[in-house]
Design a protein around this motif. Sequence first.
Motif, PDB file in Angstrom:
ATOM      1  N   ASN A 131       7.282   5.737   0.291  1.00 45.01           N
ATOM      2  CA  ASN A 131       6.991   6.567  -0.187  1.00 45.01           C
ATOM      3  C   ASN A 131       6.257   7.024   1.302  1.00 45.01           C
ATOM      4  O   ASN A 131       5.648   6.295   1.878  1.00 45.01           O
ATOM      5  CB  ASN A 131       5.933   7.507  -1.871  1.00 45.01           C
ATOM      6  CG  ASN A 131       4.195   6.665  -1.087  1.00 45.01           C
ATOM      7  OD1 ASN A 131       4.524   5.215  -1.564  1.00 45.01           O
ATOM      8  ND2 ASN A 131       3.542   7.585  -0.766  1.00 45.01           N
ATOM      9  N   SER A 132       6.015   8.406   1.316  1.00 46.77           N
ATOM     10  CA  SER A 132       5.890   8.368   2.882  1.00 46.77           C
ATOM     11  C   SER A 132       4.650   9.354   3.274  1.00 46.77           C
ATOM     12  O   SER A 132       4.336   9.618   4.573  1.00 46.77           O
ATOM     13  CB  SER A 132       6.944   9.168   3.921  1.00 46.77           C
ATOM     14  OG  SER A 132       7.582  10.451   3.134  1.00 46.77           O
ATOM     15  N   GLY A 133       3.737   9.743   2.439  1.00 46.15           N
ATOM     16  CA  GLY A 133       2.559  10.672   2.275  1.00 46.15           C
ATOM     17  C   GLY A 133       1.663  10.037   3.023  1.00 46.15           C
ATOM     18  O   GLY A 133       1.866   8.477   3.310  1.00 46.15           O
ATOM     19  N   TYR A 139       4.651  -4.749  -0.024  1.00 53.74           N
ATOM     20  CA  TYR A 139       5.200  -4.288   0.674  1.00 53.74           C
ATOM     21  C   TYR A 139       5.257  -3.014   1.803  1.00 53.74           C
ATOM     22  O   TYR A 139       5.795  -2.045   0.238  1.00 53.74           O
ATOM     23  CB  TYR A 139       6.969  -4.277   0.162  1.00 53.74           C
ATOM     24  CG  TYR A 139       7.938  -4.722   0.950  1.00 53.74           C
ATOM     25  CD1 TYR A 139       7.729  -5.259   2.700  1.00 53.74           C
ATOM     26  CD2 TYR A 139       9.157  -4.294   1.274  1.00 53.74           C
ATOM     27  CE1 TYR A 139       8.338  -5.208   4.105  1.00 53.74           C
ATOM     28  CE2 TYR A 139      10.037  -5.015   2.156  1.00 53.74           C
ATOM     29  CZ  TYR A 139      10.021  -5.494   2.660  1.00 53.74           C
ATOM     30  OH  TYR A 139      11.236  -5.423   4.330  1.00 53.74           O
ATOM     31  N   LEU A 140       4.703  -2.889   2.839  1.00 52.35           N
ATOM     32  CA  LEU A 140       4.621  -1.141   2.979  1.00 52.35           C
ATOM     33  C   LEU A 140       5.183  -1.309   3.696  1.00 52.35           C
ATOM     34  O   LEU A 140       5.503  -1.911   4.960  1.00 52.35           O
ATOM     35  CB  LEU A 140       2.929  -1.720   4.214  1.00 52.35           C
ATOM     36  CG  LEU A 140       2.136  -2.120   3.059  1.00 52.35           C
ATOM     37  CD1 LEU A 140       0.382  -2.428   4.163  1.00 52.35           C
ATOM     38  CD2 LEU A 140       1.470  -1.107   1.391  1.00 52.35           C
ATOM     39  N   THR A 199       3.679   6.942   7.923  1.00 47.78           N
ATOM     40  CA  THR A 199       2.919   6.339   6.431  1.00 47.78           C
ATOM     41  C   THR A 199       1.192   6.363   7.546  1.00 47.78           C
ATOM     42  O   THR A 199       1.509   4.876   7.991  1.00 47.78           O
ATOM     43  CB  THR A 199       3.122   6.734   5.514  1.00 47.78           C
ATOM     44  OG1 THR A 199       2.507   6.995   4.262  1.00 47.78           O
ATOM     45  CG2 THR A 199       3.384   4.497   5.372  1.00 47.78           C
ATOM     46  N   SER A 200       0.662   6.501   6.202  1.00 48.14           N
ATOM     47  CA  SER A 200      -1.186   5.638   6.635  1.00 48.14           C
ATOM     48  C   SER A 200      -1.460   5.020   4.693  1.00 48.14           C
ATOM     49  O   SER A 200      -1.031   6.088   4.248  1.00 48.14           O
ATOM     50  CB  SER A 200      -1.322   6.588   7.153  1.00 48.14           C
ATOM     51  OG  SER A 200      -2.554   7.750   6.022  1.00 48.14           O
ATOM     52  N   LEU A 208       5.831  -3.662   7.301  1.00 47.09           N
ATOM     53  CA  LEU A 208       7.001  -3.377   8.070  1.00 47.09           C
ATOM     54  C   LEU A 208       7.181  -1.637   8.834  1.00 47.09           C
ATOM     55  O   LEU A 208       7.916  -2.009   9.479  1.00 47.09           O
ATOM     56  CB  LEU A 208       7.867  -3.964   6.927  1.00 47.09           C
ATOM     57  CG  LEU A 208       9.509  -3.994   7.797  1.00 47.09           C
ATOM     58  CD1 LEU A 208       9.162  -4.972   9.062  1.00 47.09           C
ATOM     59  CD2 LEU A 208      10.832  -4.200   7.258  1.00 47.09           C
ATOM     60  N   GLY A 209       6.706  -0.710   8.551  1.00 44.77           N
ATOM     61  CA  GLY A 209       6.941   0.512   8.637  1.00 44.77           C
ATOM     62  C   GLY A 209       6.456   0.708   9.777  1.00 44.77           C
ATOM     63  O   GLY A 209       5.847   0.415  10.563  1.00 44.77           O
ATOM     64  N   VAL A 210       7.684   1.608  10.953  1.00 49.82           N
ATOM     65  CA  VAL A 210       7.227   1.903  12.053  1.00 49.82           C
ATOM     66  C   VAL A 210       6.115   3.000  11.896  1.00 49.82           C
ATOM     67  O   VAL A 210       5.835   4.212  11.391  1.00 49.82           O
ATOM     68  CB  VAL A 210       8.676   2.135  12.566  1.00 49.82           C
ATOM     69  CG1 VAL A 210       8.708   2.461  13.767  1.00 49.82           C
ATOM     70  CG2 VAL A 210       9.738   0.985  12.482  1.00 49.82           C
TER      71      VAL A 210
END
Length: 316
Positions: free
Chosen positions: A229-231, A260-261, A266-267, A294-296
């Motif tokens: 999720n991107s919140g 797994y992020l 996001t934060s 892994l999120g950019v």
Amino acid sequence: SSGSLNFNYNIVGNTNSNNISDDIARTEPIYMGGRHRSSGTLTANNNTIQNFNLSENSTGFLYFIETTTASSVNASNNNIKNITSERNAFTDLFALSITGNITTNNNVIETITLNGSDSQVYFFDLTSSGGNINCSENTIGGESSNNIICNGNNASTGIILSIPSTKTATLENNTLQNIYLSNSSAANQFYGIYTSGLGKVEITGVEIKHILSESIYPTTAIYGIYQYNSGSNNLISDVRLNDFRINTIDATSTRNIGIYLRADNTSGTVEKTRITNFSNEATNAPTDYGIYSLGVASSWTIKNNVIIMDNESILN
């Protein structure tokens, strides 16, 4: 139109096995749809759904509580148990896709066997386009070893969430345990919790343990929490992930991942988690990760966690 459906304190299924015939296209004990549209409410509390035996000569879907039309849902204190299915079909036990708030608390799902070669299961499949989601104090899997068996060739998930923008999904004190997988295709992953959508998630006090895969296919994977999720300002706290095992030596590129992020931009915070006893017996390129980010362009604070991993045994 508006309306409501209150389905409470019912028993669906005899004390003996209930055999469902081959030609049933859909099996759904609780369904709300049709004329209950934009402002209808569904309450499904304190029900027991039990002792279903679904034959193999069918591809019919299996849903136990479903709605796509209600404006709000409370499905709590239900017990779904003793389900055996030979169908090559999708099983979705709590299939809720609505516009408003969703509450699914204190439910128990236990003693489930899905043997269809193309079967797939979501235990809680919760989507809201404009409300908050609360999925807490639920138990997936009984105390006995391999209490839930998933033998299909498609990825299966304990709790899958789609969270709308500015809203929050709250998962507190859920337990997922004693789940066995033996699927043999490229889609042979298991996700304990999978989050998606534009809102944020708060996962606290969750325990995921005793997850065993004996799939022989490459890319077999077990994920405890898959955050997509991107919140912003997400929270993963006081989580226990224990005893993830991939036991097939001939499999390749297998992996256990505790958290797994995955989402970009996001934060959040991961804290006070305990990740222990990952075992991966594949001989060709196995990998185990406690926490994998892994999120950019994402910003995570990871603090005060314990990670103890041993690829030789599960005795830590």
